[in-house]
Design an enzyme around this catalytic site. Structure first.
Site, PDB file in Angstrom:
ATOM      1  N   GLU A   1       0.846  -1.189   0.000  1.00 11.00           N
ATOM      2  CA  GLU A   1       0.000   0.000   0.000  1.00 11.00           C
ATOM      3  C   GLU A   1       0.891   1.252   0.000  1.00 11.00           C
ATOM      4  OE1 GLU A   1      -3.123   1.654   3.414  1.00 11.00           O
ATOM      5  OE2 GLU A   1      -1.750   0.027   3.866  1.00 11.00           O
TER       6      GLU A   1
ATOM      7  N   ASP B   1      13.869  -2.791  15.113  1.00 10.98           N
ATOM      8  CA  ASP B   1      14.777  -1.842  14.440  1.00 10.98           C
ATOM      9  C   ASP B   1      14.164  -0.442  14.532  1.00 10.98           C
ATOM     10  OD1 ASP B   1      16.890  -0.842  12.986  1.00 10.98           O
ATOM     11  OD2 ASP B   1      16.284  -1.705  11.069  1.00 10.98           O
TER      12      ASP B   1
HETATM   13  P1  ADP Z   1      14.570   0.497   3.363  1.00  9.70           P
HETATM   14  O1  ADP Z   1      14.112  -0.910   3.550  1.00  9.70           O
HETATM   15  O2  ADP Z   1      15.428   0.689   2.162  1.00  9.70           O
HETATM   16  O3  ADP Z   1      15.188   1.096   4.616  1.00  9.70           O
HETATM   17  P2  ADP Z   1      12.078   1.876   3.967  1.00  9.70           P
HETATM   18  O4  ADP Z   1      11.095   0.793   4.257  1.00  9.70           O
HETATM   19  O5  ADP Z   1      12.661   2.596   5.147  1.00  9.70           O
HETATM   20  O6  ADP Z   1      13.253   1.339   3.019  1.00  9.70           O
HETATM   21  O7  ADP Z   1      11.383   2.892   2.981  1.00  9.70           O
HETATM   22  C1  ADP Z   1      12.078   3.972   2.382  1.00  9.70           C
HETATM   23  C2  ADP Z   1      11.310   5.276   2.583  1.00  9.70           C
HETATM   24  O8  ADP Z   1      10.062   5.179   1.910  1.00  9.70           O
HETATM   25  C3  ADP Z   1      10.948   5.510   4.039  1.00  9.70           C
HETATM   26  O9  ADP Z   1      11.868   6.395   4.631  1.00  9.70           O
HETATM   27  C4  ADP Z   1       9.585   6.127   4.001  1.00  9.70           C
HETATM   28  O10 ADP Z   1       9.703   7.517   4.007  1.00  9.70           O
HETATM   29  C5  ADP Z   1       9.002   5.718   2.667  1.00  9.70           C
HETATM   30  N1  ADP Z   1       7.965   4.661   2.804  1.00  9.70           N
HETATM   31  C6  ADP Z   1       8.100   3.470   3.403  1.00  9.70           C
HETATM   32  N2  ADP Z   1       6.985   2.728   3.283  1.00  9.70           N
HETATM   33  C7  ADP Z   1       6.117   3.497   2.561  1.00  9.70           C
HETATM   34  C8  ADP Z   1       4.757   3.296   2.085  1.00  9.70           C
HETATM   35  N3  ADP Z   1       4.117   2.158   2.302  1.00  9.70           N
HETATM   36  N4  ADP Z   1       4.194   4.306   1.406  1.00  9.70           N
HETATM   37  C9  ADP Z   1       4.859   5.457   1.147  1.00  9.70           C
HETATM   38  N5  ADP Z   1       6.115   5.701   1.560  1.00  9.70           N
HETATM   39  C10 ADP Z   1       6.738   4.736   2.256  1.00  9.70           C
END
Ligand code: ADP
Length: 297
Positions: free
Chosen positions: A97, A205
């Site tokens: 999502e 984490d």
């Molecule tokens: P990684 O696994 O590379 O650390 P993240 O899960 O932290 O990646 O996601 C990268 C960035 O994307 C996050 O800092 C957040 O701001 C944004 N993000 C994460 N999940 C979502 C989502 N479901 N919808 C929109 N933006 C998201």
């Protein structure tokens, strides 16, 4: 719920909105550290969030999807809906999502603290077939492997599945004195840690990059490294790189209760993450690791 596995991103998208819907545009989303992330704009006007890594790292996304689903099962705090994991032409992916983030609403920090306390108080029996601490499957802490072999003792779990594997990986950075002190610390962990009254599902984490505010300005958790452990390990991590707003801690401890002496245990819990950083990112973290080992041995 097990996430659906697909051999094509196109098929994964079809499964969410139907076969007629196509990806029109991809926009890079910055802010993550381990994967590439994109906002997908679809032909029906909707958006999805896509994380991508190499094929050899496909297991990261199996673990992340399982972690998100575990947190969802506590009904304590919002996590993104996972639509699919899979592989496509040379890469692995996680499709979820898309959250259109809004600025945090008043009460955001209090709610994050209260919700985390609810998560930490929820029943953990559903996550383990035997033992009290750990998880059925291993997962990852950043890009590092995280062992979750179930144990009945928290102190044994923290020693054997958290500190010891990181110390072994870091052995090349340590001289013989530090190796001796690290081993002695592992033998004496019960001088510093206690067996919790109740185990908690941990995010695992919990730094400031791994929560966000949703379209209503309410808190959500993302990118977990879940396992069942002592709640203090999650709170310690929030303090490792600067700390959360004080309203978070007030609300969390008011709801959860505090065990005296947390401040003395905090850096020992964070030694796990610091040593993982040493192993992943190199010697910039060595002096902090050595200082902490010396302090507790
Ligand atoms: P990684 O696994 O590379 O650390 P993240 O899960 O932290 O990646 O996601 C990268 C960035 O994307 C996050 O800092 C957040 O701001 C944004 N993000 C994460 N999940 C979502 C989502 N479901 N919808 C929109 N933006 C998201």
């Amino acid at each position: 719920m097990k996430s659906l596995f697909f051999n094509s991103l196109k098929e994964a998208v079809s499964q969410v909105y139907g076969k007629d819907v196509a990806i029109e545009k991809k926009q890079t989303v910055h802010g993550g550290d381990a994967n590439d992330a994109y906002k997908l704009f679809l032909s029906n006007g909707e958006a999805l969030f896509l994380k991508v890594n190499t094929i050899s790292n496909a297991d990261f996304f199996r673990a992340e999807a399982e972690g998100i689903d575990a947190i969802r099962a506590t009904h304590a705090i919002r996590v993104p809906q996972i639509h699919a994991i899979g592989t496509d032409n040379g890469y692995s992916f996680l499709l979820m999502e898309y959250i259109d983030r809004a600025g945090a609403r008043p009460g955001f920090w209090e709610k994050l603290g209260e919700n985390l306390a609810v998560m930490h108080k929820s029943d953990t029996a559903i996550f383990l077939n035997n033992g009290k601490y750990g998880l059925e499957n291993d997962n990852y802490i950043g890009a590092g492997k995280q062992k979750n072999i179930p144990k009945t003792s928290w102190i044994e779990f923290f020693s054997e599945c958290r500190l010891r594997p990181q110390f072994e990986l870091a052995a090349g950075y340590f001289d013989s004195t530090i190796i001796r002190k690290a081993n002695s610390l592992l033998d004496n962990l019960d001088r510093f840690l206690y067996e919790p009254e109740k185990p908690s599902l941990l995010h695992g984490d919990l730094w400031s990059g791994n929560f966000m505010s949703d379209e209503n300005g309410q808190p959500m958790l993302i990118d977990p490294a879940v396992y069942v452990g002592c709640n203090e390990a999650d709170i310690a991590m929030t303090e490792l790189f600067g700390g959360f707003d004080s309203r978070f801690y007030m609300a969390y401890f008011a709801a959860m209760g505090a065990v005296p002496g947390y401040e003395e245990r905090r850096d020992l819990y964070n030694l796990y993450h610091l040593t993982n950083h040493l192993n992943l990112f190199g010697s910039a973290y060595l002096s902090a690791v050595v200082r902490t080992i010396e302090r507790y041995s």
